[in-house]
Motif scaffolding. Structure first.
Motif, mmCIF file in Angstrom:
data_model
loop_
_atom_site.group_PDB
_atom_site.id
_atom_site.type_symbol
_atom_site.label_atom_id
_atom_site.label_comp_id
_atom_site.label_asym_id
_atom_site.label_seq_id
_atom_site.Cartn_x
_atom_site.Cartn_y
_atom_site.Cartn_z
ATOM 1 N N GLU A 60 40.946 43.487 29.629
ATOM 2 C CA GLU A 60 40.415 44.614 30.402
ATOM 3 C C GLU A 60 40.808 44.540 31.865
ATOM 4 N N LEU A 61 40.872 43.357 32.412
ATOM 5 C CA LEU A 61 41.261 43.208 33.816
ATOM 6 C C LEU A 61 42.775 43.156 33.971
ATOM 7 N N ARG A 62 43.443 42.560 33.011
ATOM 8 C CA ARG A 62 44.905 42.466 33.065
ATOM 9 C C ARG A 62 45.529 43.865 33.056
ATOM 10 N N ALA A 63 44.949 44.777 32.305
ATOM 11 C CA ALA A 63 45.483 46.136 32.199
ATOM 12 C C ALA A 63 45.036 47.045 33.334
ATOM 13 N N ASN A 64 44.075 46.597 34.128
ATOM 14 C CA ASN A 64 43.532 47.424 35.199
ATOM 15 C C ASN A 64 44.351 47.213 36.478
ATOM 16 N N PRO A 65 44.867 48.287 37.081
ATOM 17 C CA PRO A 65 45.665 48.110 38.300
ATOM 18 C C PRO A 65 44.863 47.554 39.475
ATOM 19 N N PHE A 66 43.545 47.531 39.339
ATOM 20 C CA PHE A 66 42.684 47.005 40.402
ATOM 21 C C PHE A 66 42.029 45.687 39.992
ATOM 22 N N GLY A 67 42.562 45.021 38.971
ATOM 23 C CA GLY A 67 41.952 43.785 38.474
ATOM 24 C C GLY A 67 41.694 42.753 39.560
ATOM 25 N N ASP A 68 42.677 42.524 40.428
ATOM 26 C CA ASP A 68 42.503 41.543 41.505
ATOM 27 C C ASP A 68 41.436 41.994 42.496
ATOM 28 N N ARG A 69 41.417 43.284 42.802
ATOM 29 C CA ARG A 69 40.407 43.822 43.729
ATOM 30 C C ARG A 69 39.008 43.698 43.123
ATOM 31 N N ILE A 70 38.899 43.941 41.831
ATOM 32 C CA ILE A 70 37.610 43.816 41.152
ATOM 33 C C ILE A 70 37.108 42.384 41.280
ATOM 34 N N CYS A 71 37.975 41.419 41.014
ATOM 35 C CA CYS A 71 37.584 40.011 41.139
ATOM 36 C C CYS A 71 37.149 39.683 42.567
ATOM 37 N N LEU A 72 37.897 40.172 43.548
ATOM 38 C CA LEU A 72 37.554 39.894 44.949
ATOM 39 C C LEU A 72 36.199 40.486 45.333
ATOM 40 N N VAL A 73 35.926 41.695 44.885
ATOM 41 C CA VAL A 73 34.666 42.354 45.242
ATOM 42 C C VAL A 73 33.467 41.653 44.603
ATOM 43 N N PHE A 74 33.613 41.184 43.379
ATOM 44 C CA PHE A 74 32.485 40.555 42.689
ATOM 45 C C PHE A 74 32.363 39.066 42.965
ATOM 46 N N SER A 75 33.364 38.462 43.541
ATOM 47 C CA SER A 75 33.343 37.036 43.829
ATOM 48 C C SER A 75 32.362 36.726 44.958
ATOM 49 N N SER A 76 31.380 35.883 44.677
ATOM 50 C CA SER A 76 30.414 35.516 45.722
ATOM 51 C C SER A 76 31.076 34.693 46.817
ATOM 52 N N SER A 77 32.177 34.020 46.500
ATOM 53 C CA SER A 77 32.902 33.240 47.503
ATOM 54 C C SER A 77 33.995 34.059 48.186
ATOM 55 N N LYS A 78 34.171 35.321 47.765
ATOM 56 C CA LYS A 78 35.123 36.287 48.352
ATOM 57 C C LYS A 78 36.579 35.864 48.254
#
Length: 196
Positions: A60-78
């Motif tokens: 689901e994240l690999r196919a999403n063009p914003f996968g990296d941005r999604i991870c960055l936004v939800f990462s508590s360590s940013k």
């Protein structure tokens, strides 16, 4: 899921259920999915972090063009690395049960590439480029052969978007302006979803 059920106490499951849009069963399933990404690392320790690279292996994240941005936004360590609780928050926001207002708020953060709490021309160019197959607007070579739009096309599209959505004519979209646009997009909730 059998092993996952022993990973949490009933009180922990209730807390996760109260803090997400998930049932206890869905929380356990999410933990099972998280654990499958790195079985050697993940146990009951809520502080174990998985790298963005591992998270992006999820289809689901690999196919999403914003996968990296999604991870960055939800990462508590940013930094894009996520704990189980970060991952659970991410999956909860993308679930069918999450209200459109929550999805809109997170979409705004995901699209705010420079983190200034506005969607400026550069942010919008990056969004358009990613949606049509490129990476970042700041890299003209990102608009490669797989991209159907030229740099001029992207600029034109962003100008039209700002013309329609920028209600105070300041050249950028505040959250209220973005929310207004999203309220007119009935399919937004359906496209901003990841299924567990």
């Amino acid at each position: 899921m059998g092993q996952g059920s022993s990973q949490f106490s009933e009180a922990e499951l209730e807390d996760y259920q109260d803090l997400t849009y998930f049932t206890k069963k869905e929380v356990l399933f999410a933990h099972d999915q998280f654990q499958k990404l790195a079985p050697e690392k993940v146990g009951h320790n809520p502080n174990v972090k998985l790298s963005m690279e591992r998270l992006l292996s999820l289809p689901e994240l690999r196919a999403n063009p914003f996968g990296d941005r999604i991870c960055l936004v939800f990462s508590s360590s940013k930094d894009g690395d996520c704990t189980f609780e970060d991952y659970l928050d991410m999956m909860s926001v993308f679930s069918e049960a999450a209200p459109k207002s929550v999805k809109t708020a997170y979409a705004f953060r995901i699209f705010d590439f420079d983190g200034d709490e506005y969607l400026g021309r550069g942010d919008l160019q990056s969004v358009v480029c990613r949606l049509v197959g490129g990476r970042e607007a700041s890299d003209p070579s990102a608009l490669g052969p797989q991209n159907r739009l030229s740099v001029a096309d992207v600029d034109c599209l962003v100008s039209k978007l700002l013309e329609e959505a920028d209600l105070d004519d300041d050249g950028r979209l505040a959250y209220a302006e973005f929310d207004h646009v999203m309220s007119k997009a009935p399919d937004f909730t359906n496209s901003f979803r990841i299924r567990l």
